[in-house]
Design a protein around this motif. Structure first.
Motif, short mmCIF file in Angstrom:
data_model
loop_
_atom_site.label_atom_id
_atom_site.label_comp_id
_atom_site.label_asym_id
_atom_site.label_seq_id
_atom_site.Cartn_x
_atom_site.Cartn_y
_atom_site.Cartn_z
N ASP A 1 50.77 35.61 44.18
CA ASP A 1 49.91 35.28 42.99
C ASP A 1 48.41 35.41 42.76
N ARG A 2 47.74 35.99 43.92
CA ARG A 2 46.20 36.35 44.07
C ARG A 2 45.45 37.05 42.81
N GLU A 3 46.72 38.52 42.78
CA GLU A 3 46.34 39.91 41.99
C GLU A 3 46.44 39.14 41.30
N ALA A 4 47.93 38.56 40.46
CA ALA A 4 48.31 38.14 39.61
C ALA A 4 47.08 37.49 38.52
N LEU A 5 46.74 36.34 39.09
CA LEU A 5 45.05 35.63 38.90
C LEU A 5 43.82 36.38 38.34
N TRP A 6 43.39 36.65 39.58
CA TRP A 6 42.53 38.11 39.54
C TRP A 6 42.36 38.94 38.33
N ALA B 1 29.76 42.02 38.56
CA ALA B 1 31.00 42.89 38.66
C ALA B 1 29.46 43.84 37.88
N SER B 2 29.04 44.12 37.72
CA SER B 2 27.81 45.58 38.16
C SER B 2 27.62 46.76 38.98
N GLN B 3 28.23 46.00 40.37
CA GLN B 3 28.38 46.95 41.50
C GLN B 3 29.07 47.67 41.47
N GLU B 4 28.64 48.90 41.33
CA GLU B 4 29.94 50.04 41.90
C GLU B 4 30.17 50.39 43.11
N THR B 5 31.28 50.80 43.51
CA THR B 5 30.50 51.41 45.30
C THR B 5 30.98 53.33 44.92
N ASP B 6 30.46 53.92 45.84
CA ASP B 6 30.44 55.12 45.23
C ASP B 6 31.65 55.91 45.02
N ASP B 7 32.95 55.44 45.10
CA ASP B 7 34.21 55.87 44.21
C ASP B 7 33.91 55.25 43.03
N GLY B 8 33.34 54.41 41.78
CA GLY B 8 33.55 53.64 40.77
C GLY B 8 33.85 52.34 40.59
N LYS B 9 34.47 51.72 41.77
CA LYS B 9 35.10 50.48 42.21
C LYS B 9 34.06 49.44 42.02
N THR B 10 35.03 48.27 40.72
CA THR B 10 33.89 46.59 40.81
C THR B 10 34.71 45.83 40.61
N VAL B 11 34.48 44.97 41.14
CA VAL B 11 35.38 43.54 41.35
C VAL B 11 36.10 43.31 40.00
N LEU B 12 35.61 44.05 39.53
CA LEU B 12 36.72 43.70 37.75
C LEU B 12 37.85 45.02 38.25
N ASN B 13 37.37 46.07 38.55
CA ASN B 13 38.80 47.08 38.20
C ASN B 13 39.01 47.03 39.58
N SER B 14 39.17 46.65 40.21
CA SER B 14 39.74 46.59 41.99
C SER B 14 39.96 45.33 42.36
N TRP B 15 41.30 45.16 42.62
CA TRP B 15 41.61 43.69 43.18
C TRP B 15 40.98 43.87 44.61
N SER B 16 41.33 45.42 45.14
CA SER B 16 40.69 45.36 46.67
C SER B 16 39.11 44.60 46.79
N THR B 17 38.62 45.62 45.66
CA THR B 17 36.47 45.24 46.36
C THR B 17 36.83 44.08 46.06
N ALA B 18 37.18 43.66 45.01
CA ALA B 18 37.86 42.05 44.40
C ALA B 18 37.61 40.96 46.35
N LYS B 19 38.90 41.09 46.41
CA LYS B 19 39.35 40.67 47.71
C LYS B 19 38.36 40.31 48.82
N ARG B 20 37.86 41.58 49.10
CA ARG B 20 36.84 41.36 50.34
C ARG B 20 36.00 40.40 49.88
N LEU B 21 35.44 40.24 48.66
CA LEU B 21 34.46 39.49 47.96
C LEU B 21 34.85 37.75 48.45
N LEU C 1 37.40 30.24 42.18
CA LEU C 1 36.24 30.20 43.09
C LEU C 1 36.83 31.76 42.32
N LEU C 2 36.58 32.87 41.54
CA LEU C 2 36.71 34.15 40.96
C LEU C 2 36.08 34.15 40.13
#
Length: 293
Positions: free
Chosen positions: A241-246, A207-227, A197-198
């Motif tokens: 276990d989800r965050e550890a696997l991510w 991963a190349s898309q950043e939010t306004d505060d510089g978050k991406t799906v690779l450095n922010s679990w909350s950002t990846a989780k929404r996806l 799934l990941l």
């Protein structure tokens, strides 16, 4: 002629007399041995000096010359010994034959026992293998939850109408191990599905898309989780276990991106170096060409 006739008449008479005397001696010897045989206490271990006194009054004793008595006694003892030795050999031969027969019978029994033991071992092995296969099939049918516990699942499994959880060829420890192996396999499959799934959603483009505060799906679990949270595979993994696997997936992807970037940078640097080297060579080549002209 007269002497010749006398001589011819005397010889047969003498011979007949000698033969008669020999026959009498033989008869006396046979009678003497019969006398010895009648004495039950005489054995092959007997001595002449000890038995002769008990024989003196027997006429058969007296019918033999003094010097022949001990010789005949010794002959009789030799005959007794020969008979005894023959009997011993026969007894020994029979005993050896019986021993061989018993040994063969013992070997046959041992071989039969080994064969029966091996057959029983094979039967038990086959039955256990069948019991394991049946119980594993039951686990596949009944145990779908990777978080299932043996304590809670055992009573439910024992209600199987086919008796696959109560097979005497499997003890409780065997079944518990098979159960735990099955649950571990479910957990590994669940983790594998989550990693898939990941991989589907957390691509290089995402991963190349950043939010306004510089978050991406690779450095922010909350950002990846929404996806990914709308996918059914997301909810199958426990929240802890989800965050550890991510995180493991993100770290691995970042390493791959860095390695790829470093490789490209190295190639770019090499290309610039070669271009600079070629540029430095060109003036020299031009000078040499001018000198030749």
């Amino acid at each position: 002629m007269t002497d010749s006739r006398i001589h011819c008449g005397v010889l047969p008479l003498k011979k007949a007399t000698e033969e008669k005397a020999q026959a009498m001696r033989d008869a006396a010897a046979d009678s003497f041995k019969s006398m010895l045989k009648e004495q039950g206490e005489i054995t092959f271990n007997s001595r002449w000096s000890r038995v002769k006194e008990s024989l003196r009054d027997d006429p058969r004793y007296k019918s033999v010359k003094h010097e022949d008595r001990e010789l005949l006694f010794n002959e009789y003892i030799s005959e007794l010994k020969a008979v005894e030795h023959a009997a011993e050999r026969e007894t020994r031969a029979k005993r050896e034959e019986q021993d061989k027969l018993r040994e063969r019978e013992r070997e046959l029994r041992k071989r039969k026992e080994r064969e029966e033991h091996e057959m029983e071992r094979v039967r038990l092995k086959i039955r256990r293998k069948e019991a394991v296969t049946s119980f594993q099939a039951l686990l596949v049918e009944r145990i779908k939850d990777p978080m299932a516990s043996w304590t809670e699942s055992k009573p439910k499994l024992e209600k199987d109408p086919q008796g696959r959880a109560t097979n005497s060829d499997l003890d409780s420890a065997d079944m518990e191990k098979l159960f735990r192996d099955h649950v571990k396999m479910l957990q590994e499959r669940r983790a594998r599905d989550f990693r898939a799934l990941l991989a589907e959603f957390l691509t290089s483009e995402a991963a190349s898309q950043e939010t306004d505060d510089g978050k991406t799906v690779l450095n922010s679990w909350s950002t990846a989780k929404r996806l990914i949270k709308s996918d059914p595979r997301y909810n199958k993994v426990p929240s802890e276990d989800r965050e550890a696997l991510w995180r493991r997936y993100a770290e691995d992807m970042i390493r791959r991106q860095k390695s790829s970037h470093d490789s490209k940078e190295e190639k770019h640097t090499d290309a610039r170096g070669r271009k600079s080297l070629e540029s430095s060579k060109n003036p020299l080549e031009s000078g040499r060409s001018h000198e030749r002209r």
